[in-house]
Write an enzyme that holds these catalytic residues in place. Structure first.
Site, mmCIF file in Angstrom:
data_model
loop_
_atom_site.group_PDB
_atom_site.id
_atom_site.type_symbol
_atom_site.label_atom_id
_atom_site.label_comp_id
_atom_site.label_asym_id
_atom_site.label_seq_id
_atom_site.Cartn_x
_atom_site.Cartn_y
_atom_site.Cartn_z
ATOM 1 N N LYS A 1 -10.374 -4.580 -4.380
ATOM 2 C CA LYS A 1 -11.398 -3.531 -4.518
ATOM 3 C C LYS A 1 -10.859 -2.312 -5.242
ATOM 4 O O LYS A 1 -11.536 -1.676 -6.017
ATOM 5 C CB LYS A 1 -11.764 -2.999 -3.125
ATOM 6 C CG LYS A 1 -12.750 -3.743 -2.354
ATOM 7 C CD LYS A 1 -12.823 -3.090 -0.967
ATOM 8 C CE LYS A 1 -13.376 -4.076 0.033
ATOM 9 N NZ LYS A 1 -13.142 -3.653 1.407
ATOM 10 N N LYS B 1 0.819 -1.213 0.000
ATOM 11 C CA LYS B 1 0.000 0.000 0.000
ATOM 12 C C LYS B 1 0.852 1.262 0.000
ATOM 13 O O LYS B 1 0.445 2.282 -0.554
ATOM 14 C CB LYS B 1 -0.986 -0.012 1.170
ATOM 15 C CG LYS B 1 -2.041 -1.104 0.991
ATOM 16 C CD LYS B 1 -3.421 -0.731 1.491
ATOM 17 C CE LYS B 1 -4.424 -1.726 0.919
ATOM 18 N NZ LYS B 1 -5.713 -1.743 1.543
ATOM 19 N N LYS C 1 -3.943 -10.541 -6.519
ATOM 20 C CA LYS C 1 -5.249 -10.836 -5.924
ATOM 21 C C LYS C 1 -6.314 -9.866 -6.426
ATOM 22 O O LYS C 1 -5.998 -8.725 -6.790
ATOM 23 C CB LYS C 1 -5.162 -10.820 -4.392
ATOM 24 C CG LYS C 1 -5.219 -9.465 -3.748
ATOM 25 C CD LYS C 1 -5.550 -9.557 -2.255
ATOM 26 C CE LYS C 1 -5.726 -8.144 -1.711
ATOM 27 N NZ LYS C 1 -6.273 -8.024 -0.406
HETATM 28 N N1 AQP Z 1 -8.954 -11.507 -3.421
HETATM 29 C C1 AQP Z 1 -9.344 -11.986 -2.247
HETATM 30 N N2 AQP Z 1 -9.552 -13.322 -2.087
HETATM 31 C C2 AQP Z 1 -9.966 -13.822 -0.903
HETATM 32 N N3 AQP Z 1 -10.220 -13.060 0.188
HETATM 33 C C3 AQP Z 1 -10.042 -11.738 0.083
HETATM 34 N N4 AQP Z 1 -10.210 -10.721 0.956
HETATM 35 C C4 AQP Z 1 -9.869 -9.552 0.349
HETATM 36 N N5 AQP Z 1 -9.510 -9.787 -0.917
HETATM 37 C C5 AQP Z 1 -9.588 -11.128 -1.119
HETATM 38 C C6 AQP Z 1 -10.667 -10.873 2.335
HETATM 39 O O1 AQP Z 1 -11.785 -10.009 2.526
HETATM 40 C C7 AQP Z 1 -11.816 -9.603 3.881
HETATM 41 C C8 AQP Z 1 -12.059 -8.124 3.992
HETATM 42 O O2 AQP Z 1 -10.937 -7.461 3.536
HETATM 43 P P1 AQP Z 1 -10.676 -5.935 3.763
HETATM 44 O O3 AQP Z 1 -11.842 -5.213 4.251
HETATM 45 O O4 AQP Z 1 -9.388 -5.775 4.487
HETATM 46 O O5 AQP Z 1 -10.529 -5.527 2.320
HETATM 47 P P2 AQP Z 1 -9.233 -5.399 1.582
HETATM 48 O O6 AQP Z 1 -8.251 -6.488 1.896
HETATM 49 O O7 AQP Z 1 -8.807 -4.000 1.750
HETATM 50 O O8 AQP Z 1 -9.849 -5.640 0.211
HETATM 51 P P3 AQP Z 1 -9.041 -5.446 -0.988
HETATM 52 O O9 AQP Z 1 -9.923 -5.795 -2.102
HETATM 53 O O10 AQP Z 1 -7.762 -6.150 -0.900
HETATM 54 O O11 AQP Z 1 -8.842 -3.878 -0.879
HETATM 55 P P4 AQP Z 1 -7.646 -3.055 -1.429
HETATM 56 O O12 AQP Z 1 -7.947 -2.882 -2.846
HETATM 57 O O13 AQP Z 1 -7.762 -1.785 -0.633
HETATM 58 O O14 AQP Z 1 -6.376 -3.801 -1.185
HETATM 59 C C9 AQP Z 1 -10.508 -10.046 4.518
HETATM 60 O O15 AQP Z 1 -10.740 -11.189 5.307
HETATM 61 C C10 AQP Z 1 -9.654 -10.410 3.338
HETATM 62 O O16 AQP Z 1 -8.762 -11.454 3.641
#
Ligand code: AQP
Length: 331
Positions: free
Chosen positions: A201, A116, A198
């Protein structure tokens, strides 16, 4: 609820821009399933989301939308506690305390921090660095036994375990040391455009991610556009990350094994397979989308659920915080 005989589950999700299929298959889907057997506490972790700059009006709206979406995904407020993290002040307070038992070196090794900070070089703030400490506080406040998360959060959970063990080692038993709970398939759903990364979002390429509230036709279109590998066989293999990712998604949605999927698509091409995966995901998400609209439209009900959730969470959190303060000598 808060049944002393049942094991405790805690998990949270950030209210940033809706949930992806990765969030759902990796974590949120299990939240509903675990409610039968465990005492579950789920949170929209709004404090985590401000490590990246957010527009205030959008954030305010997304916090409520995320709560409605969790209800639509199966979180049952009659059986579980659902609340907004920022409504329970003990999270921030325990986070400060635990930060004093966490080493700079440990936080520097977190891969999410490294990723990040590379993505947002203009805003590498202290919150981004100490994010895993707040996550540890979220979990440890509720004496959590089990944390249903995707594989990308393994390293953060390990840190939460280390912090708990360290604190318990110094002051005697204070926190339950939590275990992770990962899905058997689709613990890491990959991008549809780059299957080595991965599904995220914040990916700017909208074709790379399926959002739970995507239009049904768009869901199928995105799968049709998904990157596949050379060759034409539907087979899970390291050298076929695109097809393997789609097979994991299909397996997670249908319950079919990889062998069954290989048999089902034997002699068929990527086109047929991608359409089948897209239609399956579309159909799985349809009832969630319908329930979401209902939960979001009833403002009073949603407010009531979140207020009552915050009160229950706060009661449990205050007990753990008081215990930690006593042990340290703050009280
Ligand atoms: N690609 C993924 N596959 C499986 N599990 C996933 N999680 C996130 N991405 C994947 C799981 O979702 C839960 C919530 O995660 P969060 O609120 O921390 O969201 P995040 O990780 O910020 O989501 P993103 O999509 O990864 O956001 P950005 O784009 O900001 O990096 C967690 O249990 C996570 O493991």
């Amino acid at each position: 609820m808060a049944d002393e005989n049942k094991k405790r589950v805690f998990s949270g999700i950030q209210p940033t821009g809706g949930f992806t299929l990765g969030n759902y298959l990796g974590a949120v889907r299990n939240w509903g399933v675990l409610q039968d057997e465990y005492d579950c506490i789920y949170s929209v972790v709004d404090l985590h989301s401000i490590t990246v700059r957010q527009d205030p009006a959008t954030l305010r709206r997304q916090i409520r939308e995320s709560a409605a979406l969790l209800l639509a995904c199966g979180v049952d407020p009659e059986r579980s506690i659902l609340f907004i993290q920022g409504d329970v002040h003990q999270h921030a307070e325990l986070s400060w305390i635990l930060g004093c038992y966490t080493q700079f070196g440990e936080l520097s090794r977190m891969t999410q921090f490294k990723d990040k900070s590379q993505k947002h070089p203009e805003n590498v703030n202290g919150g981004l660095f100490t994010y895993p400490v707040l996550m540890a506080a979220d979990i440890l406040l509720y004496q959590t036994d089990l944390v249903p998360i995707g594989a990308d959060q393994k390293q953060h959970l390990e840190l939460a375990r280390n912090i708990a063990e360290r604190f318990n080692g110094v002051y005697g038993q204070t926190f339950v040391v939590p275990d992770g709970y990962f899905p058997k398939v689709a613990a890491r759903v990959m991008s549809l455009q780059d299957p080595t990364a991965k599904m995220s979002k914040s990916d700017e390429n909208t074709n790379a991610k399926i959002m739970l509230l995507d239009d049904p036709d768009l869901i199928v279109k995105k799968f049709r556009r998904a990157v596949t590998d050379s060759g034409s066989e539907i087979r899970a293999a390291e050298y076929k990350p695109g097809v393997t990712n789609l097979m994991s998604i299909y397996s997670a949605c249908t319950g079919k094994t990889f062998e069954e999927i290989e048999r089902e698509f034997d002699g068929k091409g990527y086109g047929d397979f991608k359409t089948a995966v897209g239609e399956t995901v579309r159909d799985m998400l349809k009832p969630i989308q319908e329930r979401y609209a209902v939960y979001l439209s009833d403002k009073e009900q949603l407010n009531g659920i979140l207020k009552s959730g915050a009160e229950k969470a706060s009661y449990l959190a205050s007990k753990t915080l008081a215990k930690a303060r006593r042990k340290i000598g703050l009280d």
